[in-house]
Design an enzyme around this catalytic site. Structure first.
Site, short mmCIF file in Angstrom:
data_model
loop_
_atom_site.label_atom_id
_atom_site.label_comp_id
_atom_site.label_asym_id
_atom_site.label_seq_id
_atom_site.Cartn_x
_atom_site.Cartn_y
_atom_site.Cartn_z
N ASP A 91 0.98 -1.21 -0.10
CA ASP A 91 -0.25 -0.45 -0.03
C ASP A 91 0.81 1.01 -0.16
OD1 ASP A 91 -1.39 -2.41 1.16
OD2 ASP A 91 -2.89 -1.05 2.04
N HIS A 107 -7.61 -7.71 -0.33
CA HIS A 107 -7.52 -6.45 0.86
C HIS A 107 -8.15 -7.22 1.76
CE1 HIS A 107 -5.91 -1.93 1.09
NE2 HIS A 107 -7.01 -2.15 1.92
N HIS A 109 -3.62 -4.07 2.72
CA HIS A 109 -4.97 -3.60 4.30
C HIS A 109 -3.80 -3.06 5.55
CE1 HIS A 109 -7.74 -1.56 5.55
NE2 HIS A 109 -8.00 -2.55 6.90
N HIS A 120 -10.46 2.23 0.24
CA HIS A 120 -10.51 3.48 0.13
C HIS A 120 -10.83 3.83 -1.35
CE1 HIS A 120 -9.45 4.79 4.43
NE2 HIS A 120 -8.47 4.61 4.51
N HIS A 178 -1.03 -2.81 6.55
CA HIS A 178 0.74 -2.01 6.54
C HIS A 178 1.66 -2.46 7.06
CE1 HIS A 178 -1.80 2.19 5.47
NE2 HIS A 178 -2.48 1.28 4.26
#
Length: 267
Positions: A8, A151, A176, A68, A178
């Site tokens: 990401d 994700h 997702h 997002h 991170h």
């Protein structure tokens, strides 16, 4: 075939990290296909067209999305452009959803499907990704490589999905959270799995955001505005999946990080 997948991209620091590191990574890895998750590129939430352009100019062939995806309305201006290889999760509910949930690419005469799916555990109420994948795979060429960006929030859902897909897809790589996980494996010598590839953005923040508001939230249990850390040092998290072009089974998957304190990959 080697497929390079980058975690990401978060904010302007993430874009800078892509521009700085991705060309160097590709020189060393020599991938035939490069995929980058870009759903946090625009200030931490969403993707604008300039972000997409910067990511692809740096070397991405496909840009995937996540929860997002729709946070910047500007995405509606270009997500349906057939010349742009940008994806959103396939299992958004309803008909006539903008954009695509998968894409077909020919790499050296080999057909490759890049599929974007989103989990539902502790996430939005999308269509069941397991059943959606079942339906999608029925429509795709069996003799093709299939790479899934899954994700999702929970490790259990990602691992369950990968095991459900064993022998039907070449790789399931999670995004997702991170935070890169240390569980890269090839299940039954068929399907590569990495629960989460990690993120590309600020090394000095918390999941790409500024530290202070997040810490204050834990201290006070009161709402705080979370802002992307646009001043931190760069990091990039990625993995490399090697796939047998004849069997479509994964041979190997290796995960890597480049941070201010870990430049080993570049040496």
């Amino acid at each position: 075939m080697k497929i390079l997948f980058v975690g990401d991209v978060v904010g302007s620091v993430g874009i800078k990290a892509i521009e700085t590191y991705l060309p160097e990574i590709k020189k060393k890895v020599k991938p035939q296909l490069t995929i980058v998750n870009g759903e946090n590129a625009a200030g931490g939430k969403g993707t604008k067209e300039p972000d997409y352009q910067k990511i692809t100019r740096a070397g991405a062939d496909v840009v995937t999305g996540g929860n997002h995806t729709w946070d910047k309305r500007e995405i509606l201006d270009f997500i349906d452009d057939p010349k742009k290889n940008i994806l959103r999760p396939y299992n958004f509910p309803g008909k006539n959803v903008p954009g695509r949930g998968f894409i077909e690419i020919n790499v050296n005469s080999k057909k490759v499907y890049v599929i974007n799916m989103m989990g539902t555990a502790m996430m939005r109420a999308l269509d069941n990704p397991f059943l959606a994948a079942d339906d999608l795979l029925k429509t795709l060429d069996d003799d093709a490589i299939k790479f899934v960006d899954f994700h999702a929030e929970t490790t259990s859902e990602k691992i369950a999905f990968a095991n459900y897909m064993v022998g039907r897809v070449s790789a399931v790589v999670g995004t997702h959270t991170h935070v890169q996980t240390n569980d890269a494996q090839v299940i039954n010598k068929q399907t590569a799995l990495l629960t989460d590839v990690g993120m590309t953005g600020s090394y000095d923040g918390i999941l790409g955001d500024k530290k202070e508001p997040i810490i204050n939230n834990f201290l006070t249990q009161r709402p705080n505005r979370f802002d992307v850390d646009e001043d931190g040092r760069m990091q990039i998290n990625f993995c490399v999946v090697e796939i047998n072009d004849k069997t479509n089974n994964a041979r190997s998957i290796k995960n890597y990080v480049i941070t201010p304190n870990n430049q080993t990959f570049l040496n």
